[in-house]
Design an enzyme around this catalytic site. Structure first.
Site, PDB file in Angstrom:
ATOM      1  N   ASP A   1       2.549 -32.659 -45.423  1.00  0.00           N
ATOM      2  CA  ASP A   1       2.901 -31.295 -45.826  1.00  0.00           C
ATOM      3  C   ASP A   1       2.338 -30.938 -47.183  1.00  0.00           C
ATOM      4  OD1 ASP A   1       5.904 -29.532 -46.736  1.00  0.00           O
ATOM      5  OD2 ASP A   1       4.212 -28.809 -45.527  1.00  0.00           O
ATOM      6  N   GLU A  14       7.779 -41.787 -45.455  1.00  0.00           N
ATOM      7  CA  GLU A  14       8.289 -41.377 -44.143  1.00  0.00           C
ATOM      8  C   GLU A  14       7.486 -41.932 -42.965  1.00  0.00           C
ATOM      9  OE1 GLU A  14       8.275 -37.136 -44.522  1.00  0.00           O
ATOM     10  OE2 GLU A  14      10.141 -37.108 -45.643  1.00  0.00           O
ATOM     11  N   TYR A  22      17.569 -34.129 -45.036  1.00  0.00           N
ATOM     12  CA  TYR A  22      17.505 -32.669 -45.094  1.00  0.00           C
ATOM     13  C   TYR A  22      18.601 -31.941 -44.325  1.00  0.00           C
ATOM     14  CZ  TYR A  22      13.168 -32.811 -47.694  1.00  0.00           C
ATOM     15  OH  TYR A  22      12.226 -33.015 -48.673  1.00  0.00           O
ATOM     16  N   GLU A  30      14.254 -37.353 -51.562  1.00  0.00           N
ATOM     17  CA  GLU A  30      13.942 -35.986 -51.117  1.00  0.00           C
ATOM     18  C   GLU A  30      15.177 -35.340 -50.508  1.00  0.00           C
ATOM     19  OE1 GLU A  30      10.595 -34.995 -48.672  1.00  0.00           O
ATOM     20  OE2 GLU A  30       9.346 -36.576 -49.566  1.00  0.00           O
TER      21      GLU A  30
HETATM   22  C1  LIG Z   1      10.851 -33.608 -42.828  1.00  0.00           C
HETATM   23  C2  LIG Z   1      10.816 -34.265 -44.162  1.00  0.00           C
HETATM   24  C3  LIG Z   1      10.562 -33.246 -45.247  1.00  0.00           C
HETATM   25  C4  LIG Z   1       9.195 -33.399 -45.847  1.00  0.00           C
HETATM   26  N1  LIG Z   1       9.034 -34.714 -46.463  1.00  0.00           N
HETATM   27  C5  LIG Z   1       7.682 -34.985 -46.990  1.00  0.00           C
HETATM   28  C6  LIG Z   1       7.234 -33.865 -47.930  1.00  0.00           C
HETATM   29  O1  LIG Z   1       5.880 -34.039 -48.227  1.00  0.00           O
HETATM   30  C7  LIG Z   1       7.439 -32.485 -47.301  1.00  0.00           C
HETATM   31  O2  LIG Z   1       7.019 -31.472 -48.181  1.00  0.00           O
HETATM   32  C8  LIG Z   1       8.920 -32.334 -46.922  1.00  0.00           C
HETATM   33  C9  LIG Z   1       9.169 -30.913 -46.409  1.00  0.00           C
HETATM   34  O3  LIG Z   1       8.885 -30.637 -45.250  1.00  0.00           O
HETATM   35  O4  LIG Z   1       9.617 -30.103 -47.258  1.00  0.00           O
END
Ligand SMILES: CCC[C@@H]1NC[C@@H](O)[C@H](O)[C@H]1C(=O)O
Length: 600
Positions: free
Chosen positions: A167, A415, A471, A509
């Protein structure tokens, strides 16, 4: 040879470091015809392109911004006569994602990996006292067997397009400074330090690697320049009485100076700033100098307008001031090793860094969210080729960053899909092969996201402490359902608590996309009020479990991503906007963090 040397360049009586930053000639090579058509010595109708910078956001047309494939940078540079007898190299801070280097039309070397430095040894290719020309052929395609993971597709119109499994935008180019370096033929190649500290004494165990059999002399000076310890030999101890230790948010840097001495004459010298401190994991505590530390900080990105992914000292200065203002003491270099200057800055500011290698997108579920398939990533037939690049970049990251007091831990993946059996052999190898790379043996870990909970992950035995990306309130149980999100989070943490696992958990996160200026009472998602309510929920949970030893919401600032129906000109989970101004959540976090003691 210079090609394995990752020491940061310095200028002194024996060494020279000249920046080649500025405007380079630039040209896309969609047909990959450049090598066969003389581009290594000159580009026809080039664009003038700033270095360091990503090329993408300078352009006004979409084909250029989104360009995927081969492209060239080229620059003339003068080599002075006094480089005679030296080893001469060109050191690239980063060429994203892979590069081939030519000097005076001669192919010198290639390099894979867009977030770590490499040096081209050009000693035999240069003309002394004359202009020379360096050409860099870069490719920014994404592949499942490379870091960061993704695909490259070809559209019906013949244009290639990057499809990240991650992302953040695939910003590409010479994203970090380029240095022309000259070092002695007999030179220091590397050094490392490990520490023992107490209040009245500190010992620096050092070791020096040299391409020479000269004698090694080492000295350590305090911030006033007074020599506090000396030693001789390629390995040895520097013992400091009444040391000033490097502390979190209270840094103190000593200068280590290494000399090679041949027959009474100094032939090379390298000096660097180091911090006297220790890092330990003990039970569920993270200890710095034997005292518990509670991490407050962020996941970040090297990301800003105009220069894209380029390292920018101006942005770094502002970001560190924001972190100090808000009461942070740490960050993760998500999702790739940052420019060396970021670690030097953090060394000086007393900030702890979890240093992350660009092993991101190793999860097809994320890819499906971003357009990939839905299968287990580690069942893919690309895993063997991927692993070679993965461990290679872990080795370079640790070799490059091992002497920074700011580096707290190594994150070997973001992840990954660890809920499949096939992840286990991969992580077994990864943790075995990386076990001895860090002389200080700092903790190694990786982040676990929603699919990789206490129940579902098959790789919980590997990390020395846990980084959880969770999240509820955003990707599930969002809005008015957030109370169920809190209940689910507590249920998982109750499992961790009941288990026999006695290691720290850091939340690396959590967050909510937030449009600055959007206000709503009662709150709705995307409003500034909702971002605060989500943080309040997480903080209520953190305050309920004593094995949670860190909170690093996603993200410090808004940042650019691929375009998509879930992104509004990028990811808006920033506590600050992309131009580094506070959302309401920044004032909420500042209040919370400035009220927590260091060892909360
Ligand atoms: C679904 C896990 C969330 C994800 N985790 C990695 C980050 O690089 C993304 O920005 C973050 C997002 O989608 O905000």
């Amino acid at each position: 040879t210079m090609e394995k040397d990752l020491l940061y360049p310095v200028t002194n009586a024996y060494r020279e470091d000249q920046k080649l930053d500025g405007l380079w000639d630039f040209k896309f090579d969609p047909a990959s015809e450049g090598e066969a058509n003389g581009w290594p010595t000159g580009l026809e109708d080039p664009i003038k392109m700033p270095v360091p910078a990503s090329f993408n956001d300078f352009f006004t047309d979409k084909d250029a911004r989104e360009y995927t494939g081969d492209f060239w940078y080229l620059k003339k540079f003068f080599v002075p006569n006094y480089f005679e007898g030296k080893k001469v190299g060109i050191r690239f801070g980063a060429a994203t994602h892979r590069a081939k280097i030519f000097v005076n039309g001669q192919e010198i070397r290639s390099h894979e990996g867009g977030f770590l430095p490499f040096t081209a040894d050009i000693t035999d290719a240069i003309k002394l006292g004359e202009d020379n020309v360096v050409a860099v052929k870069i490719n920014n395609e994404l592949h499942r067997d490379a870091l960061p993971a993704g695909d490259t597709i070809t559209l019906k119109n013949g244009k290639k397009m990057a499809k990240p499994f991650f992302d953040f935008y695939n910003y590409s180019g010479l994203n970090r400074s380029v240095h022309l370096v000259a070092i002695p033929k007999e030179n220091i190649e590397d050094y490392s330090t490990t520490y023992e500290v107490s209040n009245d004494q500190a010992t620096v165990h050092y070791s020096v690697e040299a391409d020479s059999n000269a004698d090694v002399k080492v000295s350590l000076a305090d911030e006033d320049g007074h020599v506090v310890a000396t030693a001789t030999g390629a390995e040895g101890d520097l013992v400091v009485e009444n040391p000033t230790l490097w502390q979190v948010r209270d840094a103190y840097l000593y200068t280590i100076k290494i000399k090679l001495v041949q027959g009474g004459t100094v032939v090379d010298e390298y000096s660097d700033e180091i911090g006297l401190r220790t890092i330990e994991i003990k039970g569920h505590q993270i200890l710095v100098n034997h005292k518990p530390v509670y991490l407050k900080g962020f996941g970040r990105h090297e990301d800003s307008i105009y220069a894209g992914r380029a390292f920018d000292l101006n942005v770094e200065r502002r970001d560190l001031n924001l972190m100090k203002w808000i009461g942070a003491n740490s960050y993760r270099s998500s999702h790739y090793p940052y420019d060396e200057q970021a670690y030097k800055f953090a060394d000086r500011e007393g900030i702890l860094i979890t240093d992350e290698v660009p092993a991101v997108g190793f999860k097809m579920a994320a890819a499906s969210f971003l357009g990939g398939l839905d299968q287990s990533f580690f069942d893919g037939d690309w895993i063997d080729d991927l692993y070679k690049k993965h461990i290679d970049q872990v080795k370079d990251m640790i070799k490059r960053d091992k002497n920074h007091p700011s580096v707290l831990a190594w994150s070997l993946c973001n992840e990954p899909d660890t809920s499949s059996d096939s992840a286990v052999p991969y992580f077994t190898k990864l943790f075995n092969d990386s076990a001895d790379l860090d002389p200080e043996k700092r903790p190694r870990t990786f982040t676990l996201n929603e699919d990789d909970t206490f129940e579902t992950s098959k790789c919980l035995k590997f990390p020395d402490f846990y980084l959880l990306n969770r999240y509820p309130g955003w990707y599930h149980k969002w809005g008015y359902e957030i109370s169920d999100g809190e209940a689910g989070l507590r249920a998982e943490l109750d499992e961790w608590q009941k288990s026999d696992i006695d290691k720290p958990i850091v939340f690396s996160e959590y967050g909510a996309d937030t449009e600055p200026g959007l206000h709503k009472l009662p709150s709705i998602m995307w409003s500034e009020e909702y971002q605060i309510e989500l943080l309040e929920m997480f903080n209520r949970v953190f305050d309920s479990y004593d094995f949670i030893r860190g909170e690093q919401p996603w993200n410090l600032a808004d940042f650019q991503t691929v375009e998509g129906n879930m992104r509004v000109n990028g990811n808006k989970k920033g506590i600050f906007t992309r131009d580094r101004q506070p959302k309401a959540a920044a004032f909420y976090l500042r209040k919370r963090w400035n009220s927590l003691p260091l060892d909360y």
